[in-house]
Design a protein around this motif. Structure first.
Motif, PDB file in Angstrom:
ATOM      1  N   VAL A  54       0.835  -1.207   0.000  1.00  0.00           N
ATOM      2  CA  VAL A  54       0.000   0.000   0.000  1.00  0.00           C
ATOM      3  C   VAL A  54       0.868   1.255   0.000  1.00  0.00           C
ATOM      4  O   VAL A  54       0.609   2.212  -0.735  1.00  0.00           O
ATOM      5  CB  VAL A  54      -0.987  -0.011   1.187  1.00  0.00           C
ATOM      6  CG1 VAL A  54      -1.722   1.316   1.312  1.00  0.00           C
ATOM      7  CG2 VAL A  54      -1.994  -1.156   1.027  1.00  0.00           C
ATOM      8  N   THR A  55       1.935   1.243   0.787  1.00  0.00           N
ATOM      9  CA  THR A  55       2.848   2.386   0.833  1.00  0.00           C
ATOM     10  C   THR A  55       3.504   2.608  -0.528  1.00  0.00           C
ATOM     11  O   THR A  55       3.579   3.736  -1.018  1.00  0.00           O
ATOM     12  CB  THR A  55       3.936   2.180   1.914  1.00  0.00           C
ATOM     13  OG1 THR A  55       3.296   1.997   3.172  1.00  0.00           O
ATOM     14  CG2 THR A  55       4.874   3.371   1.977  1.00  0.00           C
ATOM     15  N   TYR A  56       3.963   1.536  -1.143  1.00  0.00           N
ATOM     16  CA  TYR A  56       4.581   1.651  -2.463  1.00  0.00           C
ATOM     17  C   TYR A  56       3.599   2.229  -3.477  1.00  0.00           C
ATOM     18  O   TYR A  56       3.940   3.139  -4.239  1.00  0.00           O
ATOM     19  CB  TYR A  56       5.087   0.283  -2.931  1.00  0.00           C
ATOM     20  CG  TYR A  56       5.679   0.338  -4.327  1.00  0.00           C
ATOM     21  CD1 TYR A  56       6.955   0.857  -4.536  1.00  0.00           C
ATOM     22  CD2 TYR A  56       4.965  -0.105  -5.429  1.00  0.00           C
ATOM     23  CE1 TYR A  56       7.502   0.929  -5.810  1.00  0.00           C
ATOM     24  CE2 TYR A  56       5.496  -0.041  -6.707  1.00  0.00           C
ATOM     25  CZ  TYR A  56       6.758   0.480  -6.887  1.00  0.00           C
ATOM     26  OH  TYR A  56       7.291   0.563  -8.160  1.00  0.00           O
ATOM     27  N   ALA A  57       2.381   1.727  -3.479  1.00  0.00           N
ATOM     28  CA  ALA A  57       1.373   2.206  -4.440  1.00  0.00           C
ATOM     29  C   ALA A  57       1.077   3.687  -4.238  1.00  0.00           C
ATOM     30  O   ALA A  57       0.878   4.426  -5.207  1.00  0.00           O
ATOM     31  CB  ALA A  57       0.093   1.388  -4.315  1.00  0.00           C
ATOM     32  N   GLN A  58       1.067   4.143  -2.994  1.00  0.00           N
ATOM     33  CA  GLN A  58       0.794   5.549  -2.717  1.00  0.00           C
ATOM     34  C   GLN A  58       1.977   6.447  -3.042  1.00  0.00           C
ATOM     35  O   GLN A  58       1.800   7.558  -3.525  1.00  0.00           O
ATOM     36  CB  GLN A  58       0.409   5.750  -1.249  1.00  0.00           C
ATOM     37  CG  GLN A  58      -0.982   5.282  -0.944  1.00  0.00           C
ATOM     38  CD  GLN A  58      -1.385   5.674   0.464  1.00  0.00           C
ATOM     39  OE1 GLN A  58      -0.611   5.523   1.404  1.00  0.00           O
ATOM     40  NE2 GLN A  58      -2.595   6.166   0.599  1.00  0.00           N
TER      41      GLN A  58
END
Length: 176
Positions: A54-58
């Motif tokens: 999720v952090t990477y996608a954001q």
């Protein structure tokens, strides 16, 4: 819609909290985290992997994931689990959707939303979660039926087309 907002807010909070404590995940980190989710969605490592994804996608400009009610039709459902378990399963389903979407974009080296790949990964996660938890999601089962019927890809493209139309500014008409 409050439940969807709550789920998205929880995911955003989790991702932002992770951003504050560690460096932004790399493409390699995201792929390793996706591999963890492919193996297990109920281990302690899976929770950390979900945060990484999720952090990477954001944070990354290398991927783009559209998230809304059409992409996450299960987010409004009540599954009859305790609130904590239900939120944990919903959060893992969200992370799995993002994982499938992100993996496709990394593999194709193209930052273009891939709802279909997100749904396929989420369907797999749903099946693995159901082996441990007793719940049912009509919307995920509907997506799984579309996949077995060969209509899920078309449905995903329709959802993506509607999402991109909503993002485009209205066309200006000439005054004369």
């Amino acid at each position: 819609m409050p439940r969807l907002r709550g789920l998205l807010a929880a995911a955003a909070f989790t991702a932002c909290a992770a951003c504050g404590f560690a460096a932004t995940p790399t493409r390699h980190d995201a792929l390793l985290a996706i591999a963890v989710l492919e193996k297990s969605v109920s281990s302690p490592e899976a929770v950390e992997a979900a945060r990484t994804i999720v952090t990477y996608a954001q944070a990354s400009d290398d991927v783009m994931v559209d998230i809304g009610p059409e992409q996450l039709p299960w987010a409004e459902e009540k599954w009859g689990l305790g609130d904590g378990r239900e939120l944990a399963c919903q959060s893992m389903m969200l992370a799995s959707f993002i994982a499938g979407n992100v993996r496709s974009q990394i593999k194709n080296d193209r930052a273009e939303d891939d709802t279909y790949s997100g749904w396929v990964f989420a369907i797999g996660t749903y099946n693995r979660l159901r082996a441990k938890e007793h719940f049912r999601s009509p919307s995920i089962e509907s997506l799984a039926k579309m996949e077995s019927d060969g209509t899920l890809l078309r449905h995903a493209r329709d959802v993506e087309a509607r999402a991109s139309q909503e993002e485009e500014p209205p066309e200006k008409k000439p005054l004369a």
